[in-house]
Design a protein around this motif. Structure first.
Motif, PDB file in Angstrom:
ATOM      1  N   LYS A 122       0.854  -1.182   0.000  1.00  0.00           N
ATOM      2  CA  LYS A 122       0.000   0.000   0.000  1.00  0.00           C
ATOM      3  C   LYS A 122       0.889   1.231   0.000  1.00  0.00           C
ATOM      4  O   LYS A 122       1.686   1.434   0.907  1.00  0.00           O
ATOM      5  N   ASP A 138      -4.190   6.807  -3.402  1.00  0.00           N
ATOM      6  CA  ASP A 138      -3.838   5.451  -2.983  1.00  0.00           C
ATOM      7  C   ASP A 138      -3.380   4.635  -4.184  1.00  0.00           C
ATOM      8  O   ASP A 138      -3.958   4.707  -5.271  1.00  0.00           O
ATOM      9  N   TRP A 190      -2.492   0.735  -4.423  1.00  0.00           N
ATOM     10  CA  TRP A 190      -2.419  -0.535  -3.714  1.00  0.00           C
ATOM     11  C   TRP A 190      -2.098  -1.659  -4.688  1.00  0.00           C
ATOM     12  O   TRP A 190      -2.809  -1.850  -5.684  1.00  0.00           O
TER      13      TRP A 190
END
Length: 140
Positions: free
Chosen positions: A66, A78, A80
């Protein structure tokens, strides 16, 4: 994970409109963060090259899967890694809201059986497969 990756498929985003031949290059910085350079061609594989440089940093030190990535400070998103080949030949990058997705490969073409398997795994994670579009790459 460092090095060049080819975008095999994506959930298209407005900032990638008209992009083909998309690559991402990751390199480790001296401070432990990661330099990111995304490159694409506009409309055709011979089209004008566009690139953007950014920075990523790990936010989950337990898994290193992450990250946050920023191309325009102070904004970040983000990033991920939701699936990864044990030999780092392909990766799937997603977003917790399932609004972003990239299927990446070390080569411009991915074996169709692997691609189909990844689509099944992506669907099981709650992504809408109807939104995923293949990216034109050399050899298509």
């Amino acid at each position: 994970y460092m090095g060049r990756w080819y975008e095999i498929a994506t959930i298209p985003q407005r900032f990638q409109k008209g992009c083909v031949g998309v690559t991402a290059h990751y390199s480790l910085r001296n401070d432990g963060d990661i330099d990111v350079v995304n490159v694409c061609r506009k409309e055709t594989l011979d089209g004008k090259e566009r690139s953007v440089r950014g920075k990523a940093w790990i936010v989950d030190k337990t898994t290193n899967a992450k990250l946050k990535v920023s191309f325009f400070w102070p904004f970040s998103g983000d990033y991920w890694i939701i699936d990864l080949d044990k030999d780092y030949q392909w990766a799937v990058v997603g977003h917790p809201a399932r609004t972003y997705l990239w299927i990446l490969c070390r080569t411009p073409q991915m074996d169709l059986a692997i691609y189909e398997e990844l689509l099944g795994r992506i669907a099981a994670k709650g992504y809408d497969l109807a939104k995923i579009k293949k990216t034109l790459q050399p050899g298509d």
